[in-house]
Design a protein around this motif. Structure first.
Motif, PDB file in Angstrom:
ATOM      1  N   TYR A 274      45.201 -44.720  55.642  1.00 31.07           N
ATOM      2  CA  TYR A 274      44.796 -43.346  55.793  1.00 31.07           C
ATOM      3  C   TYR A 274      44.579 -42.724  54.619  1.00 31.07           C
ATOM      4  N   ASN A 275      45.400 -43.073  53.486  1.00 32.45           N
ATOM      5  CA  ASN A 275      45.196 -42.292  52.285  1.00 32.45           C
ATOM      6  C   ASN A 275      44.157 -42.623  51.505  1.00 32.45           C
ATOM      7  N   GLU A 278      40.895 -41.105  53.216  1.00 34.43           N
ATOM      8  CA  GLU A 278      41.039 -39.768  52.826  1.00 34.43           C
ATOM      9  C   GLU A 278      40.265 -39.539  51.430  1.00 34.43           C
ATOM     10  N   ARG A 282      36.812 -37.701  50.324  1.00 35.31           N
ATOM     11  CA  ARG A 282      36.774 -36.986  49.235  1.00 35.31           C
ATOM     12  C   ARG A 282      35.578 -36.902  48.296  1.00 35.31           C
TER      13      ARG A 282
END
Length: 367
Positions: A274-275, A278, A282
């Motif tokens: 998930y990180n 993300e 970005r």
């Protein structure tokens, strides 16, 4: 005459009683499925499973009813393995049913695979078992251990029954002898096969084989036997395998610890994914946004010359929507000043075009 007849009848009755007492006792039943070896030879299989099917299942593999190392690791036919073990028990003057009963008694006394109240050591006296034929001097000190596996071993005779499988194995160790038993007591696993048809697994290199002669020796050993830790076998392969088994068993962890570890590992993998996603989103957003460095006289941002030339000329609203947005008049721009590609929103591009057309028309109107 009556006295003679009575005496003759009494003598006949006495001789009949003596002959009846001298009649040999019937041989004890060897297993629950077969009373004697002749019954095994006359049968076509066990509980409806043909011998040929059992031969295939006893080979190493991952098919129905098979085990990874094989029930018989060296490929020997199951009938030959059974014949050897049945002859061994005939020499030892005991039965498969009795040996299974001794293992059941040890299991009941130690409860090794219970999560609460399991014993690691027991003093077992074979003489306490009713009808025991083992010549034991007394109690035998046995170390008992159990391992819970994460996988399930299918049953040899009924591989499609989930309740017939097991995920436990327990160990008996006493005076240098060590036996590894797959399954539970006679309710499921190897002890059930011993009791049913005298099967102890096969193969010299099979760590899960329970040699019946070794089991009898363990239960009948006394203080004169070698101390615990001395390997009785002179075969270097057997000694090396025993050492490897001890080194690879490791610490036994309860099942709920395995479950919690699996959940935490899955959660950690998900959070890492998930990180990473993300961060990737970005970076993509920052690449799409227009780059500005400073503000002009009117407060409008001035495009950055260092921005990548691959940025689109117009990045903003669609062609049918940006014309309705109010546009503040830009600062005066000299002719030829904005010759480089303009980078900004669609409204800024429209304002630039208007400013360019005004500056180009102003000198002509003054003339």
């Amino acid at each position: 005459l009556s006295v003679v007849v009575a005496a003759a009848c009494h003598g006949a009755a006495s001789s009949g009683g003596v002959s009846a007492s001298l009649e040999p006792r019937p041989a004890p039943r060897m297993s629950t499925a077969f009373a004697a070896w002749e019954d095994v030879e006359a049968s076509v299989g066990v509980q409806g499973v043909p011998w040929q099917v059992l031969d295939d299942r006893c080979k190493p593999g991952a098919g129905p009813g098979q085990s990874q190392g094989g029930w018989i690791s060296d490929g020997q036919p199951i009938l030959e393995v059974l014949r050897s073990d049945w002859e061994t028990l005939a020499r030892l003057n005991t039965t498969h049913i009795e040996l299974a009963a001794h293992l059941d008694a040890i299991w009941e006394q130690a409860r090794p695979c219970d999560f609460a109240g399991a014993k690691s050591e027991v003093d077992y006296d074979p003489r306490a078992l009713a009808g025991s034929t083992l010549d034991s001097p007394g109690s035998v000190h046995i170390a008992v251990d159990c391992l819970h596996e994460r996988g399930v071993q299918q049953d040899l005779l009924d591989p499609y029954s989930w309740n017939a499988g097991w995920n436990t194995e327990w160990t008996l160790q006493s005076r240098g002898r060590k036996l590894l038993i797959g399954g539970r007591n006679s309710s499921g696993g190897l002890v059930a096969y011993i009791k049913l048809f005298g099967f102890y697994e096969g193969g010299v290199d099979n760590a899960y084989r329970v040699d019946p002669s070794e089991l009898v020796s363990m239960l009948t050993s006394d203080a004169s036997a070698p101390p615990t830790g001395v390997l009785l076998s002179s075969d270097p392969l057997v000694s090396e395998r025993s050492i490897e088994d001890d080194a690879t068993r490791g610490v036994h962890v309860p099942w709920f610890v395995w479950l919690l570890s699996s959940v935490l590992l899955s959660l950690g993998i998900y959070l890492a994914w998930y990180n990473l996603r993300e961060r990737h989103d970005r970076e993509r957003s920052s690449k799409r946004a227009p780059s500005f460095t400073d503000e002009g006289d009117s407060g409008s941002p001035v495009p950055d010359d260092t921005a990548s030339s691959q940025q689109p000329l117009v990045t903003g609203d669609s062609a049918g929507a940006w014309t309705d947005r109010p546009v503040s008049p830009p600062a005066a721009v000299k002719p030829g000043e904005l010759t480089r590609p303009y980078r900004g929103s669609a409204a800024d591009e429209w304002a630039r075009l208007l400013a360019t057309s005004r500056t180009e028309r102003t000198p002509a109107s003054s003339v």
